[in-house]
Design a protein around this motif. Structure first.
Motif, PDB file in Angstrom:
ATOM      1  N   GLN A   1       1.062  -1.365  -0.038  1.00  0.00           N
ATOM      2  CA  GLN A   1       0.142   0.004  -0.040  1.00  0.00           C
ATOM      3  C   GLN A   1       1.120   1.137  -0.024  1.00  0.00           C
ATOM      4  O   GLN A   1       0.596   2.253  -0.751  1.00  0.00           O
ATOM      5  N   LEU A   2       2.078   1.155   0.685  1.00  0.00           N
ATOM      6  CA  LEU A   2       2.986   2.335   0.605  1.00  0.00           C
ATOM      7  C   LEU A   2       3.449   2.730  -0.552  1.00  0.00           C
ATOM      8  O   LEU A   2       3.512   3.859  -1.038  1.00  0.00           O
ATOM      9  N   ILE A   3       3.714   1.692  -1.426  1.00  0.00           N
ATOM     10  CA  ILE A   3       4.259   1.690  -2.890  1.00  0.00           C
ATOM     11  C   ILE A   3       3.292   2.313  -3.743  1.00  0.00           C
ATOM     12  O   ILE A   3       3.410   3.380  -4.335  1.00  0.00           O
ATOM     13  N   ALA A   4       2.047   1.979  -3.552  1.00  0.00           N
ATOM     14  CA  ALA A   4       0.728   2.523  -4.166  1.00  0.00           C
ATOM     15  C   ALA A   4       0.463   3.767  -3.813  1.00  0.00           C
ATOM     16  O   ALA A   4       0.285   4.790  -4.782  1.00  0.00           O
ATOM     17  N   LEU A   5       0.787   4.503  -2.577  1.00  0.00           N
ATOM     18  CA  LEU A   5       0.685   5.834  -2.190  1.00  0.00           C
ATOM     19  C   LEU A   5       1.828   6.619  -2.749  1.00  0.00           C
ATOM     20  O   LEU A   5       1.967   7.634  -3.301  1.00  0.00           O
ATOM     21  N   ALA A   6       3.172   6.040  -2.698  1.00  0.00           N
ATOM     22  CA  ALA A   6       4.530   6.728  -3.256  1.00  0.00           C
ATOM     23  C   ALA A   6       4.478   6.574  -4.851  1.00  0.00           C
ATOM     24  O   ALA A   6       5.279   7.457  -5.245  1.00  0.00           O
ATOM     25  N   ALA A   7       3.759   5.911  -5.505  1.00  0.00           N
ATOM     26  CA  ALA A   7       3.763   5.604  -7.033  1.00  0.00           C
ATOM     27  C   ALA A   7       3.887   6.971  -7.558  1.00  0.00           C
ATOM     28  O   ALA A   7       3.115   7.741  -7.182  1.00  0.00           O
ATOM     29  N   PRO A   8       4.622   7.172  -8.794  1.00  0.00           N
ATOM     30  CA  PRO A   8       5.449   6.220  -9.321  1.00  0.00           C
ATOM     31  C   PRO A   8       6.944   6.333  -8.463  1.00  0.00           C
ATOM     32  O   PRO A   8       7.488   7.262  -8.158  1.00  0.00           O
ATOM     33  N   ILE A   9       7.564   5.168  -8.785  1.00  0.00           N
ATOM     34  CA  ILE A   9       8.719   4.814  -8.248  1.00  0.00           C
ATOM     35  C   ILE A   9       9.891   4.485  -9.362  1.00  0.00           C
ATOM     36  O   ILE A   9      10.627   5.175  -9.712  1.00  0.00           O
ATOM     37  N   LEU A  10       9.349   3.562  -9.992  1.00  0.00           N
ATOM     38  CA  LEU A  10      10.083   3.136 -11.243  1.00  0.00           C
ATOM     39  C   LEU A  10       9.580   4.036 -12.534  1.00  0.00           C
ATOM     40  O   LEU A  10       8.131   3.988 -12.533  1.00  0.00           O
ATOM     41  N   THR A  11      10.618   4.348 -13.493  1.00  0.00           N
ATOM     42  CA  THR A  11      10.126   5.209 -14.526  1.00  0.00           C
ATOM     43  C   THR A  11       9.074   4.565 -15.606  1.00  0.00           C
ATOM     44  O   THR A  11       8.116   5.009 -15.855  1.00  0.00           O
ATOM     45  N   ASP A  12       9.075   3.181 -15.605  1.00  0.00           N
ATOM     46  CA  ASP A  12       8.090   2.504 -16.539  1.00  0.00           C
ATOM     47  C   ASP A  12       7.799   1.307 -16.018  1.00  0.00           C
ATOM     48  O   ASP A  12       8.087   0.272 -16.437  1.00  0.00           O
ATOM     49  N   SER A  13       7.192   0.917 -14.941  1.00  0.00           N
ATOM     50  CA  SER A  13       6.732   0.048 -14.300  1.00  0.00           C
ATOM     51  C   SER A  13       5.438   0.288 -13.369  1.00  0.00           C
ATOM     52  O   SER A  13       5.382   0.962 -12.558  1.00  0.00           O
ATOM     53  N   ALA A  14       4.340  -0.523 -13.760  1.00  0.00           N
ATOM     54  CA  ALA A  14       3.204  -0.450 -12.858  1.00  0.00           C
ATOM     55  C   ALA A  14       3.093  -1.513 -11.761  1.00  0.00           C
ATOM     56  O   ALA A  14       1.898  -1.855 -11.129  1.00  0.00           O
ATOM     57  N   LEU A  15       4.136  -2.037 -11.470  1.00  0.00           N
ATOM     58  CA  LEU A  15       4.015  -3.262 -10.483  1.00  0.00           C
ATOM     59  C   LEU A  15       3.508  -2.391  -9.363  1.00  0.00           C
ATOM     60  O   LEU A  15       4.342  -1.809  -8.438  1.00  0.00           O
ATOM     61  N   PHE A  16       2.318  -3.145  -8.411  1.00  0.00           N
ATOM     62  CA  PHE A  16       1.741  -2.630  -7.406  1.00  0.00           C
ATOM     63  C   PHE A  16       1.569  -1.102  -7.192  1.00  0.00           C
ATOM     64  O   PHE A  16       1.161  -0.525  -6.109  1.00  0.00           O
ATOM     65  N   THR A  17       1.595  -0.455  -8.247  1.00  0.00           N
ATOM     66  CA  THR A  17       1.117   0.962  -8.162  1.00  0.00           C
ATOM     67  C   THR A  17      -0.233   1.114  -7.756  1.00  0.00           C
ATOM     68  O   THR A  17      -0.681   2.089  -7.223  1.00  0.00           O
ATOM     69  N   GLY A  18      -1.140   0.241  -7.934  1.00  0.00           N
ATOM     70  CA  GLY A  18      -2.578   0.234  -7.467  1.00  0.00           C
ATOM     71  C   GLY A  18      -2.933  -0.478  -6.147  1.00  0.00           C
ATOM     72  O   GLY A  18      -3.960  -0.726  -6.153  1.00  0.00           O
TER      73      GLY A  18
END
Lengths: 208, 257
Positions: free
Chosen positions: A183-200
């Motif tokens: 969930q923190l990754i979803a909140l902090a997204a985007p982290i990687l320039t081109d990857s949607a992993l766990f962004t939701g």
């Protein structure tokens, strides 16, 4: 500087699971745990910088976003893990388990930091391999952290304490940390320039 | 002769009444609403919201036949559809859609682009008691207002006046017989969507700011704790060294005194 090098050296030795901090220095385990947490933040920041190598603004944001995810997920996981430890493996010292957990986090982020130069290079030079390597490095770091944590917590198991109970507590630490991390990754997204992993977050996992 | 005339007049009246009734039944204004269910998928695109709407027509529509909207779409919204043509009122607001040509019963699609601030009320919902399903892409977030008549039901938001059977029927009409639960969907009837629509980035930004503050505080706390612990360990090292080096002498001195 010498202090830091000594600390890092001892933490790396502890990753093997055999090394134990001196019992005569009562504050040493706590110092190692806090030192491991701080070093993890620095390593995570290095990885964040590399993961955002494609965009300067993203790289700068990642310097605090990635350590934030690592630190807060660890802090939220700790109480649940300690409670499970108390219930399933009474007799196992909480401080000892926390030290194993901190060392595991340290080892996972160390893997991330080690891969960072490669990651930065690939993000610059390959549209396909950069994101793949980014996700791959995270998976590798998680695997290393899991192995180090389980090995460390089992190696420091006191006499008469159930192995299964210790494992349950370790799993509780990890499950809680992963759930919070998602969930923190979803909140902090985007982290990687081109990857949607766990962004939701969990919604993405459940729906997709 | 008189009786025959009366019979013929009654028959004529009956026939007339029948035709009038048929004409009334088939007139566009009194026909049963043509839309059986509608789906609206909202996605943020820059500062505007793109809405992909799907209408399920329960009966064919003749060319030029109108479907009134539950709420007019204000100026600033752009609607495109292969099957429908927007009908505007004097102010320029889209109040109805007219069939461009004869439309068969079944699924028809519409695209709407509208500014984010108006997006919540700017949905092409037909003026009909049919169930409207509103879905949001991850870039958007909807927060219902208190008393909006929407209730959370296992991952979806449903208006109080929509029963489970009606909701499931709408899902089946839109997705087919094997329709599954659309997590995060909102089910309402005729334009009754009350709440706030905002970009997820804005919403997450506020949470991230708070979490960021917490993170800075905790990191500073860890730094302080580490310094204290280092001092404590140094002290313990000195004590240990003294005990190892001078332990025997100190014990002897203690015994003498």
């Amino acid at each position: 500087m010498t202090h830091t090098m000594n600390l890092l050296g001892e933490l790396v030795e502890m990753m093997g699971g055999r090394h134990r901090p001196s019992e005569k220095l009562r504050s040493r385990p706590a110092q190692l745990a806090v030192g491991a947490a701080l070093a993890s933040l620095a390593f995570a920041a290095v990885w964040g910088l590399a993961a955002g190598a494609g965009q300067v603004s993203l790289a700068l944001q990642n310097v605090y976003k990635v350590p934030l995810v690592v630190l807060l997920s660890s802090l939220v996981a700790a109480p649940a893990g300690l409670l499970t430890l108390k219930l399933w493996a009474p007799g196992y010292e909480g401080r000892s388990m926390l030290l194993s957990f901190a060392v595991a986090t340290f080892s996972g982020t160390l893997v991330l930091a080690v891969v960072s130069p490669l990651l930065a290079l690939y993000f610059h030079s390959s549209a396909w391999a950069g994101p793949m390597l980014g996700v791959g490095s995270v998976v590798l770091a998680l695997l290393v952290a899991v192995v180090v944590f389980i090995r460390g917590s089992l190696a420091r198991i006191p006499e008469g304490v159930s192995k299964a109970g210790t494992l349950v507590a370790a799993l509780s630490f990890m499950a809680m940390q992963l759930a919070v991390m998602m969930q923190l990754i979803a909140l902090a997204a985007p982290i990687l320039t081109d990857s949607a992993l766990f962004t939701g977050g969990i919604d993405q996992v459940v729906v997709e | 002769m008189k009786r025959n005339t009366t019979t013929a007049a009654v028959a004529l009246l009956t026939l007339l009444a029948g035709s009038v009734a048929q004409a009334i039944e088939s007139s566009p204004s009194s026909r049963a609403p043509a839309v059986a269910a509608a789906d609206h998928l909202l996605e943020l695109s820059g500062a505007r919201v793109r809405v992909e709407s799907t209408w399920v027509l329960s009966q064919p529509l003749a060319a030029g036949e109108r479907v009134e909207l539950a709420r007019p779409l204000l100026v600033g919204s752009a609607l495109h559809s292969e099957g429908f043509q927007p009908m505007k009122d004097a102010r320029g607001a889209i109040v109805a859609l007219s069939a461009r040509h004869a439309l068969a019963a079944g699924v028809h699609r519409l695209q709407l682009s509208t500014p984010l601030a108006q997006a919540r009320t700017q949905l092409p919902m037909p003026h009909s008691p049919c169930v409207n399903r509103v879905r949001l892409e991850r870039s958007l977030r909807f927060e219902p207002t208190a008393g909006a008549g929407l209730r959370h039901r296992m991952g979806i938001l449903v208006a109080d006046d929509i029963e489970q059977a009606a909701r499931r029927q709408a899902d089946r009409l839109l997705d087919g017989r094997h329709a599954h639960r659309r997590l995060g969907a909102i089910y309402v009837r005729g334009g009754a969507l009350k709440g706030t629509l905002e970009s997820s980035k804005t919403h997450h930004g506020q949470a991230l700011l708070f979490i960021g503050g917490l993170f800075v505080l905790i990191s500073a706390g860890l730094g302080l704790a580490y310094r204290r612990l280092t001092r404590a360990v140094d002290g313990e090292r000195v004590d240990l060294f003294l005990e190892q080096e001078l332990g025997a002498d100190l014990h002897a001195l203690e015994k003498k005194s």
